[in-house]
Scaffold this motif. Structure first.
Motif, PDB file in Angstrom:
ATOM      1  N   VAL A  99      29.802 -11.476  -2.176  1.00  0.00           N
ATOM      2  CA  VAL A  99      28.838 -12.295  -3.030  1.00  0.00           C
ATOM      3  C   VAL A  99      29.090 -13.735  -3.246  1.00  0.00           C
ATOM      4  O   VAL A  99      28.227 -14.469  -3.241  1.00  0.00           O
ATOM      5  CB  VAL A  99      28.293 -11.462  -4.069  1.00  0.00           C
ATOM      6  N   LEU A 101      23.524 -16.429  -7.645  1.00  0.00           N
ATOM      7  CA  LEU A 101      24.452 -15.447  -7.028  1.00  0.00           C
ATOM      8  C   LEU A 101      25.602 -15.210  -7.640  1.00  0.00           C
ATOM      9  O   LEU A 101      26.206 -13.942  -7.706  1.00  0.00           O
ATOM     10  CB  LEU A 101      24.597 -16.031  -5.602  1.00  0.00           C
ATOM     11  N   GLU A 115      24.873 -12.905 -10.293  1.00  0.00           N
ATOM     12  CA  GLU A 115      24.848 -11.640  -9.612  1.00  0.00           C
ATOM     13  C   GLU A 115      26.048 -10.860  -9.373  1.00  0.00           C
ATOM     14  O   GLU A 115      26.379  -9.665  -9.441  1.00  0.00           O
ATOM     15  CB  GLU A 115      23.823 -11.553  -8.475  1.00  0.00           C
ATOM     16  N   LEU A 127      27.601  -9.676 -12.555  1.00  0.00           N
ATOM     17  CA  LEU A 127      26.621  -8.412 -12.902  1.00  0.00           C
ATOM     18  C   LEU A 127      27.129  -6.926 -12.064  1.00  0.00           C
ATOM     19  O   LEU A 127      27.053  -6.030 -12.472  1.00  0.00           O
ATOM     20  CB  LEU A 127      25.219  -8.774 -12.689  1.00  0.00           C
ATOM     21  N   LEU A 128      27.086  -7.163 -10.664  1.00  0.00           N
ATOM     22  CA  LEU A 128      27.584  -6.418  -9.988  1.00  0.00           C
ATOM     23  C   LEU A 128      28.818  -5.702 -10.178  1.00  0.00           C
ATOM     24  O   LEU A 128      28.972  -4.604 -10.293  1.00  0.00           O
ATOM     25  CB  LEU A 128      27.573  -6.837  -8.395  1.00  0.00           C
TER      26      LEU A 128
END
Length: 198
Positions: free
Chosen positions: A156, A171, A174, A177-178
């Motif tokens: 990512v 991103l 994200e 968060l991932l």
């Protein structure tokens, strides 16, 4: 040794300027202001120099993460995820050559180690940091969790930097968060099931 450090610094500058394909031992020697024989005294070719540079980045990354993790007690374990990603981002933005080389994938997926791929080497280093600094119990579960987290974040974050030279903020968020969400499957509350003692 000062000469070797000058060669690595020169390699980093040249990687940023023209990439690995244009890199040569001759150019590194010229930029470092050393004789070409001095380069070959320590490195057989440009790949060996970039390997040494990649290992220097790995040591730098480890020291930076160690320093941040040692600064104080986190209110929640997820803050450690942010520390690791934030240090990577800062190196990508501010450390000469890192943007071009990262930990070596642009040259060879096994640049840092002849047996394990680069992400495996990074995962091992992070696992060592978590067990030694954060007091996480070492286990096969931890090994798998860190390996998956590193691979996921790497994918990512590479996308984030392809979209924006400074890293697409959406991103990056994200990616954090991932990783938090995935590790949250192994960790509960402030104490991970896999052995967080901090």
């Amino acid at each position: 040794m000062a000469r070797v450090q000058r060669m690595l610094d020169a390699c980093a500058e040249l990687l940023d300027e023209s990439g690995y394909s244009e890199l040569s031992t001759t150019r590194i020697a010229e930029r470092a202001d050393v004789a070409i024989g001095s380069v070959y005294q320590f490195f057989p070719d440009k790949k060996a120099i970039t390997q040494a540079l990649g290992l220097r980045y790995l040591d730098m990354f480890s020291l930076r993460v160690t320093g941040r993790l040692s600064e104080g007690v986190f209110e929640h374990w997820t803050e450690a995820v942010d520390v690791v990603i934030d240090e990577y981002l800062d190196m990508h933005r501010n450390v000469p050559g890192f943007r071009s080389l990262h930990f070596g994938d642009t040259v060879d997926v096994r640049l840092l180690d002849s047996v394990d791929d680069n992400n495996r080497v990074i995962a091992d280093r992070l696992r060592d940091l978590l067990t030694s600094i954060a007091g996480v119990d070492d286990s096969d579960t931890l090994d798998t969790a860190i390996t998956v987290a590193v691979e996921s974040a790497d994918a990512v974050l590479k996308l984030a930097f392809r979209r924006d030279p400074d890293g697409d903020p959406l991103l990056i968020g994200e990616a954090k968060l991932l990783v938090r969400g995935y590790l949250g499957q192994h960790f509960t509350g402030n104490r991970p099931e896999i052995g967080w003692q901090g």
